[in-house]
Design a protein around this motif. Structure first.
Motif, mmCIF file in Angstrom:
data_model
loop_
_atom_site.group_PDB
_atom_site.id
_atom_site.type_symbol
_atom_site.label_atom_id
_atom_site.label_comp_id
_atom_site.label_asym_id
_atom_site.label_seq_id
_atom_site.Cartn_x
_atom_site.Cartn_y
_atom_site.Cartn_z
ATOM 1 N N ALA A 130 0.951 -1.105 0.034
ATOM 2 C CA ALA A 130 0.006 0.149 0.032
ATOM 3 C C ALA A 130 0.803 1.203 0.181
ATOM 4 O O ALA A 130 0.327 2.270 -0.782
ATOM 5 C CB ALA A 130 -1.032 -0.092 1.224
ATOM 6 N N TYR A 131 2.024 1.130 0.805
ATOM 7 C CA TYR A 131 2.914 2.397 0.753
ATOM 8 C C TYR A 131 3.509 2.437 -0.747
ATOM 9 O O TYR A 131 3.422 3.772 -1.181
ATOM 10 C CB TYR A 131 4.064 2.114 1.520
ATOM 11 C CG TYR A 131 5.249 2.977 1.657
ATOM 12 C CD1 TYR A 131 5.000 4.314 2.300
ATOM 13 C CD2 TYR A 131 6.128 2.988 0.664
ATOM 14 C CE1 TYR A 131 5.926 5.572 2.317
ATOM 15 C CE2 TYR A 131 7.235 3.921 0.574
ATOM 16 C CZ TYR A 131 7.305 5.003 1.503
ATOM 17 O OH TYR A 131 7.946 6.073 1.307
ATOM 18 N N LEU A 132 3.771 1.431 -1.443
ATOM 19 C CA LEU A 132 4.294 1.742 -2.772
ATOM 20 C C LEU A 132 3.164 2.208 -3.666
ATOM 21 O O LEU A 132 3.432 2.975 -4.700
ATOM 22 C CB LEU A 132 4.653 0.312 -3.226
ATOM 23 C CG LEU A 132 5.260 0.207 -4.686
ATOM 24 C CD1 LEU A 132 6.549 1.198 -4.808
ATOM 25 C CD2 LEU A 132 5.900 -1.347 -4.935
ATOM 26 N N LEU A 133 2.107 1.782 -3.567
ATOM 27 C CA LEU A 133 0.800 2.259 -4.394
ATOM 28 C C LEU A 133 0.570 3.649 -4.136
ATOM 29 O O LEU A 133 0.067 4.399 -5.181
ATOM 30 C CB LEU A 133 -0.560 1.386 -3.857
ATOM 31 C CG LEU A 133 -1.811 1.989 -4.463
ATOM 32 C CD1 LEU A 133 -1.783 1.589 -5.925
ATOM 33 C CD2 LEU A 133 -2.981 1.249 -3.723
ATOM 34 N N SER A 134 0.953 4.293 -2.851
ATOM 35 C CA SER A 134 0.606 5.645 -2.619
ATOM 36 C C SER A 134 1.536 6.473 -3.638
ATOM 37 O O SER A 134 1.224 7.413 -4.208
ATOM 38 C CB SER A 134 0.803 5.830 -1.265
ATOM 39 O OG SER A 134 2.094 5.821 -0.826
ATOM 40 N N GLY A 135 3.005 5.974 -3.810
ATOM 41 C CA GLY A 135 3.813 6.436 -4.746
ATOM 42 C C GLY A 135 3.332 6.553 -6.089
ATOM 43 O O GLY A 135 3.723 7.539 -6.851
ATOM 44 N N ALA A 136 2.933 5.568 -6.607
ATOM 45 C CA ALA A 136 2.516 5.212 -7.949
ATOM 46 C C ALA A 136 1.248 6.273 -8.092
ATOM 47 O O ALA A 136 1.215 6.965 -9.291
ATOM 48 C CB ALA A 136 2.018 4.013 -8.298
ATOM 49 N N LEU A 137 0.279 6.520 -7.252
ATOM 50 C CA LEU A 137 -0.755 7.412 -7.347
ATOM 51 C C LEU A 137 0.075 8.846 -7.301
ATOM 52 O O LEU A 137 -0.623 9.564 -8.221
ATOM 53 C CB LEU A 137 -1.603 7.314 -6.308
ATOM 54 C CG LEU A 137 -2.502 5.734 -6.247
ATOM 55 C CD1 LEU A 137 -3.522 5.612 -5.228
ATOM 56 C CD2 LEU A 137 -3.250 5.539 -7.418
ATOM 57 N N GLY A 138 0.919 8.982 -6.689
ATOM 58 C CA GLY A 138 1.558 10.412 -6.429
ATOM 59 C C GLY A 138 2.157 10.831 -7.816
ATOM 60 O O GLY A 138 1.803 11.898 -8.428
ATOM 61 N N THR A 139 2.815 9.597 -8.286
ATOM 62 C CA THR A 139 3.073 10.061 -9.869
ATOM 63 C C THR A 139 2.190 10.452 -11.122
ATOM 64 O O THR A 139 2.360 11.255 -11.832
ATOM 65 C CB THR A 139 4.244 8.743 -10.259
ATOM 66 O OG1 THR A 139 5.315 8.726 -9.422
ATOM 67 C CG2 THR A 139 4.594 8.987 -11.659
ATOM 68 N N LEU A 140 1.169 9.423 -10.844
ATOM 69 C CA LEU A 140 0.016 9.769 -11.734
ATOM 70 C C LEU A 140 -0.391 11.208 -11.823
ATOM 71 O O LEU A 140 -0.941 11.679 -12.708
ATOM 72 C CB LEU A 140 -0.932 8.417 -11.664
ATOM 73 C CG LEU A 140 -0.375 7.279 -12.241
ATOM 74 C CD1 LEU A 140 -1.326 6.215 -11.922
ATOM 75 C CD2 LEU A 140 -0.149 7.138 -13.599
ATOM 76 N N ALA A 141 -0.753 11.580 -10.526
ATOM 77 C CA ALA A 141 -1.416 12.712 -10.336
ATOM 78 C C ALA A 141 -0.680 14.012 -10.762
ATOM 79 O O ALA A 141 -0.912 14.847 -11.347
ATOM 80 C CB ALA A 141 -1.787 12.833 -8.612
ATOM 81 N N ALA A 142 0.911 13.710 -10.225
ATOM 82 C CA ALA A 142 1.753 14.816 -10.905
ATOM 83 C C ALA A 142 1.768 14.962 -12.300
ATOM 84 O O ALA A 142 1.868 15.950 -13.149
ATOM 85 C CB ALA A 142 3.099 14.686 -10.442
#
Length: 440
Positions: A416-428
């Motif tokens: 889930a921590y790794l997923l948060s990073g992926a979502l941050g990249t897609l949002a940026a």
């Protein structure tokens, strides 16, 4: 660098009699970039591996292995906190005394701080002062890393052919897997050939000595590049001149924030396939640490191939598209991969191979997609600040957070921590796309 033939002088001249410098060959810049980045990441991984195998027992022997490792990871994060302050200090040195002076001080501080860790007294000798000394040296590493930004990736980009920007953008990233391979090989050798007592007494110290020697080599490689006429011309024309930090933040704050969040997926994955899995298997499985370090070397080889592939793919589909696609793939990976670390050797190998493949594809273009948005007058300082913040938010606390989540809630929570990073990249990347459309 100059051209000398029978029909030319050391500097060709144009019609107005001005000296015309020959451009630096991208291949030569690439060598300097790779050597520099490999030295930085070697220092990084030597400390990271010792944070798992050595410091919990050497510095925190009064605590259980898990707690000692978490304390060790907390000190590990100090370098990422100190790094932006190092950039502020060394950008000032750069503006006043020049890039060669800045790099010399920074790399000697980095190598000196790393080598000094080799002499670290254990808890039995000086008590709690052992972790205080370790923390101070780790802060010294972080401050030094803030000063190692040399602008060579920007110089490489400026000299790269237009249709091969993705290919040249991936070159600096090769230093990460190369540094990991050398650090892992050194530790694997000592772990496999020494008794546990000998390794903890003196064997672990040798990789830190090697770090200083590698930094000296990297220093001369970088100084050779920053002393070239092309580099000096771009420096004098402000293309590589550091701009005031406050002015850069005031004018480029949006780009800095977007740039810091765009590579979150790759930077979070960076520690999830290097530092975190070693800590998990060392603490909670019967895996031999030397053998798992060999797994990391194999993974790093996969990472190199994937980074190279990212350059080819990015030049065909675009860097932002590749970053977005790899972030989506990392999101999928986060949903099943961490559990593989409890599935024996086969699961561990699969976790490392797939993880490093995704890491190479994403990390290969992580620094180039957003930094290109900075105007030339702010690119050097903006890129440095963006890199510092991206590493702080995406990677600085990743081993600590992932380990404690996995212990408390299971390996799926680390995913889930790794997923948060992926979502941050897609949002940026989505915000950056909208920004580019409005500005076009």
């Amino acid at each position: 660098m100059t051209t000398t033939t029978a029909a030319s002088t050391p500097f060709d001249r144009d019609g107005q009699g001005h000296a015309r410098h020959q451009a630096v060959a991208p291949g030569e810049i690439a060598i300097g970039v790779i050597i520099g980045r490999t030295s930085e990441f070697f220092d990084f991984f030597v400390y990271a591996i010792a944070s798992i195998l050595v410091f919990p027992k050497l510095v925190f022997p009064d605590h259980d292995p898990l707690t000692g490792t978490l304390y060790s990871f907390a000190i590990f994060a100090l370098a990422f906190i100190a790094r932006p302050f190092g950039s502020l200090i060394f950008i000032t040195i750069d503006r006043v005394h020049g890039r060669a002076v800045k790099l010399t001080i920074a790399l000697f501080l980095l190598g000196g701080s790393t080598a000094a860790i080799a002499f670290l007294p254990d808890h039995g000798s000086i008590g709690a002062w052992s972790w205080v000394v370790l923390a101070l040296l780790r802060i010294g590493q972080g401050i030094a890393l803030g000063g190692t930004w040399d602008g060579l990736p920007s110089l490489l980009a400026m000299n790269a052919p237009e249709q091969r920007r993705g290919w040249y953008a991936m070159i600096p990233q090769l230093g990460a897997p190369l540094g990991l391979m050398v650090a892992s090989a050194l530790f694997a050798f000592f772990v496999a050939n020494l008794s546990a007592q000998d390794f903890l007494e003196w064997g672990w110290r040798y990789p830190f000595f090697v770090a200083f020697a590698i930094n000296v080599v990297a220093l001369f490689a970088r100084l050779r590049m920053v002393s070239t006429p092309e580099y000096e011309r771009l420096y004098d024309s402000r293309d590589l001149l550091p701009s005031p930090v406050l002015d850069t933040v005031r004018q480029q704050s949006r780009t800095i924030v977007i740039g810091a969040f765009a590579p979150l997926a790759s930077f979070a994955l960076f520690h999830m396939v290097t530092v975190f899995p070693l800590s998990w298997v060392f603490l909670f499985t019967r895996e031999n640490p030397a053998r798992f370090l060999v797994f990391e070397i194999v993974g790093a080889c996969i990472g190199i191939l994937a980074i190279i592939a990212s350059g080819v793919i990015a030049d065909r589909v675009g860097r932002r598209s590749l970053l977005g696609g790899s972030a989506a793939a990392i999101a999928v990976y986060s949903g099943f991969a961490p559990q593989l670390l409890d599935a024996g050797a086969a699961g561990e190998i699969l976790y490392m191979v797939v993880g490093f493949a995704l890491l190479g594809l994403s990390l290969g273009q992580a620094s180039g997609a957003i930094n290109a948005n900075f105007p030339a007058s702010h690119r050097y300082t903006g890129a440095a600040l963006t890199s510092d913040l991206a590493w702080l938010f995406g990677a600085g606390f990743a081993p600590f957070v992932a380990l404690i989540l996995a212990y408390e809630f299971g390996l799926l929570a680390a995913g889930a921590y790794l997923l948060s990073g992926a979502l941050g990249t897609l949002a940026a990347l989505g915000i950056n796309k909208e920004l580019a459309r409005r500005l076009s």
